[in-house]
Design a protein around this motif. Sequence first.
Motif, mmCIF file in Angstrom:
data_model
loop_
_atom_site.group_PDB
_atom_site.id
_atom_site.type_symbol
_atom_site.label_atom_id
_atom_site.label_comp_id
_atom_site.label_asym_id
_atom_site.label_seq_id
_atom_site.Cartn_x
_atom_site.Cartn_y
_atom_site.Cartn_z
ATOM 1 N N UNK A 43 90.632 -5.565 97.825
ATOM 2 C CA UNK A 43 90.493 -4.339 98.616
ATOM 3 C C UNK A 43 89.374 -4.465 99.623
ATOM 4 N N UNK A 44 89.483 -3.657 100.652
ATOM 5 C CA UNK A 44 88.409 -3.475 101.613
ATOM 6 C C UNK A 44 87.963 -2.026 101.535
ATOM 7 N N UNK A 45 86.702 -1.827 101.196
ATOM 8 C CA UNK A 45 86.108 -0.498 101.134
ATOM 9 C C UNK A 45 85.294 -0.290 102.413
ATOM 10 N N UNK A 46 85.417 0.893 103.005
ATOM 11 C CA UNK A 46 84.602 1.242 104.164
ATOM 12 C C UNK A 46 83.732 2.427 103.765
ATOM 13 N N UNK A 47 82.445 2.176 103.529
ATOM 14 C CA UNK A 47 81.509 3.224 103.138
ATOM 15 C C UNK A 47 81.027 3.942 104.397
ATOM 16 N N UNK A 48 81.273 5.248 104.459
ATOM 17 C CA UNK A 48 80.896 6.010 105.657
ATOM 18 C C UNK A 48 80.055 7.238 105.348
ATOM 19 N N UNK A 49 79.709 7.450 104.072
ATOM 20 C CA UNK A 49 78.917 8.609 103.677
ATOM 21 C C UNK A 49 77.880 8.164 102.654
ATOM 22 N N UNK A 50 76.651 8.671 102.765
ATOM 23 C CA UNK A 50 75.578 8.254 101.870
ATOM 24 C C UNK A 50 74.644 9.430 101.616
ATOM 25 N N UNK A 51 74.017 9.435 100.430
ATOM 26 C CA UNK A 51 73.085 10.506 100.099
ATOM 27 C C UNK A 51 71.798 10.346 100.899
ATOM 28 N N UNK A 52 71.131 11.474 101.176
ATOM 29 C CA UNK A 52 69.914 11.468 101.978
ATOM 30 C C UNK A 52 68.683 11.200 101.114
ATOM 31 N N UNK A 53 67.692 10.558 101.703
ATOM 32 C CA UNK A 53 66.475 10.236 100.982
ATOM 33 C C UNK A 53 65.731 11.496 100.547
ATOM 34 N N UNK A 54 65.849 12.560 101.357
ATOM 35 C CA UNK A 54 65.125 13.795 101.031
ATOM 36 C C UNK A 54 65.838 14.641 99.992
ATOM 37 N N UNK A 55 66.951 14.140 99.454
ATOM 38 C CA UNK A 55 67.667 14.875 98.423
ATOM 39 C C UNK A 55 68.524 16.001 98.931
ATOM 40 N N UNK A 56 68.814 16.032 100.253
ATOM 41 C CA UNK A 56 69.590 17.133 100.824
ATOM 42 C C UNK A 56 71.092 16.943 100.705
ATOM 43 N N UNK A 57 71.516 15.931 99.968
ATOM 44 C CA UNK A 57 72.944 15.735 99.740
ATOM 45 C C UNK A 57 73.528 14.626 100.588
ATOM 46 N N UNK A 58 74.870 14.548 100.590
ATOM 47 C CA UNK A 58 75.567 13.491 101.314
ATOM 48 C C UNK A 58 75.691 13.838 102.792
ATOM 49 N N UNK A 59 75.672 12.797 103.619
ATOM 50 C CA UNK A 59 75.832 12.971 105.061
ATOM 51 C C UNK A 59 76.497 11.724 105.617
ATOM 52 N N UNK A 60 77.165 11.839 106.775
ATOM 53 C CA UNK A 60 77.784 10.649 107.381
ATOM 54 C C UNK A 60 76.760 9.559 107.639
ATOM 55 N N UNK A 61 77.137 8.333 107.352
ATOM 56 C CA UNK A 61 76.248 7.203 107.586
ATOM 57 C C UNK A 61 76.130 6.921 109.080
ATOM 58 N N UNK A 62 75.015 6.309 109.483
ATOM 59 C CA UNK A 62 74.830 5.971 110.883
ATOM 60 C C UNK A 62 75.895 4.998 111.361
ATOM 61 N N UNK A 63 76.283 4.077 110.498
ATOM 62 C CA UNK A 63 77.358 3.146 110.810
ATOM 63 C C UNK A 63 78.124 2.843 109.526
ATOM 64 N N UNK A 64 79.380 2.481 109.656
ATOM 65 C CA UNK A 64 80.193 2.179 108.484
ATOM 66 C C UNK A 64 79.797 0.831 107.883
ATOM 67 N N UNK A 65 79.872 0.738 106.560
ATOM 68 C CA UNK A 65 79.534 -0.499 105.861
ATOM 69 C C UNK A 65 80.756 -1.000 105.102
#
Length: 627
Positions: free
Chosen positions: A382-404
């Motif tokens: 499979x190929x996974x494209x990660x596009x959302x990540x949790x914030x360092x400040x604990x404010x929840x998930x947000x779109x990533x700056x770039x896909x991984x």
Amino acid sequence: MNAPRLHDRFSRTLLSVCAVAAGLAAAGDAATQTQRLTLQPGWNGVWLDPSPHYSTGEKGGQPMSAEDVFTDAAITVVARPLLPAGSAEFVTSPTSVFNQEEWLVWYRNPEALLNTLSVITGNQAYYVKVDDAEAVSVDVSGEVSFFVPDWTPASYNLVGFNLSAGVSFADFFGSTGEAGGNHPISDTLRLDPESGLWVGVQPDDLMTPGEAYWIKSVRNSTFAGPVSIAFDGLDRIAFGSGAGDVAVTDGTVTKVLSSAELTFTNVSADSQSLSMELIDPLPADELKAYEVVPGEEALTHEIGPAGQIADWDLGALAAASTRTVTLGASRDWTTGDVHRENLYRIDVGSQYFWLPVRATNLDVTAGDASAANPAAAGLWVSEVVLDTVSQVDGSGLAPATTNAPMRLIVHADDAGNASLLGHVLFMQTKTADESVPAVPVLVVDEAKLPFFEGIETRHGKKVGRRIESVAYDLPRRDDPDTQSGIIDEVAAENDEIAGPDEVTAEDIELFLNARTSRPPALVESYHLTWPLEGGLQAGGVLRTGDGSPLTLDPFHRSNPFRHAFHPQHGAGFAISRSFTISFDAETASSDMLTGLYQESVSGLAASAISTRGTVRFVRFSTVTELQ
């Protein structure tokens, strides 16, 4: 000038037709429509709208072959050009050009001729020959998308337009042929059904739904019809997976929607009517699209008069004018597939455009692990494209700056039990006689490589083909056969443990986590496979077990905190990774699965890091046993 030369690849093709575009959406795919082609005896030139795909079986999801699309025995030849044509390339009859390499051609009975047209795709023009005295009707079903011609300047382009009714060439292109003669009507050719020759048209002649024409483009052009349509995207509006960027209200409820603009420009000399219709709408609790308009207060937005868009009459668009409308998407589903797509039909006078609208909801509930699926036995990559990540400040998930991107390798045995692999080699059994063919094998234990041989030859030597992932590593083995020395140390240092036989994996983990330097007795032996819970199947859930995450102990070879030459970084922090894959409920092929990937990583930071993205699995092999 009469007929152009025939081509070779596959993109815009030929067919003469009395074609009726009857949009009948297939269940499970809002962007699937059916076009009926009525082919007359002899040669036909037709504009094909949908792209037909196999729905099931080994070819599920792949483009259909010409013989499976045009099944009627009376249809004997299908062809399409690879390139546009110059005026010097037109000849009197289509049959005299099939030996030209600029055409792709399929023959029902090829004999000594070569079939070069392998698959049928939509938004293409084709020649189709009917060897019968009666007309033949063909229903072609497939995925549709937004389409505008890609004109090649100073050439003839074989194209068609989606028309719901006949319209004169003068009304469609303008009396001079669009923008002062860029597509001159006097140089436009259509296939004459009686003679089978390409002939010129008159301004008052009617364009026919589903018909393809040779149209000259004098210079660079963006012409797509009397009204041009623009939005941020190519073949569909994609709202992505964001949380939304516009807060709107309908007077009682405030919604946060993802927004997209749709711009209409009337390039004709007459006003044009506009409307937008939702085709086979999905259930109301899924993907919704609304009209969004500016609010009475500055920098605010409201739900427009059209509300949730289903049958939207945008009124008339004056000549040489532009109108922009804003669409807002609401992701209101919580279970099932992470993706939703609605299909809209935009009518502009006698012309229409298909507009798929797609969105992703990463908050879909994953659910419990599903049962193992024996039908999925084999190797899946499979190929996974990660596009959302949790914030360092604990404010929840947000779109990533770039896909991984990330690769997962999963194998299912003959009972469907799935396991995660870090690498695998494609090999085969040895044989000394071709009458006893070699059997393919999958090797994960490199110590067994000498017992097999490779499947391809490099520099005169047979070698295997390797697939691996660098996105993760499997845990260290902690069984008595490999870690007897550490087990003895744990038992000796812990007064609560009576002897080595009572040492558990948790005891070893606590022991290693408390060390600042690597124990000499620790053996570098790692798992080759890692068990997963659930099954590889549409609508299923596959995940790491609650008690068996992927762990990197402080001295693991892949622990990112360790440094081989720094005395203060001999030990890292224990890292644990758990993931869940929720597969979409529907799939085009038994060898392909798509879905949502969700992962939680602890040990990298003070709090756990969560990531999400999309995943696409493809079965590479049906071998059920690992070596």
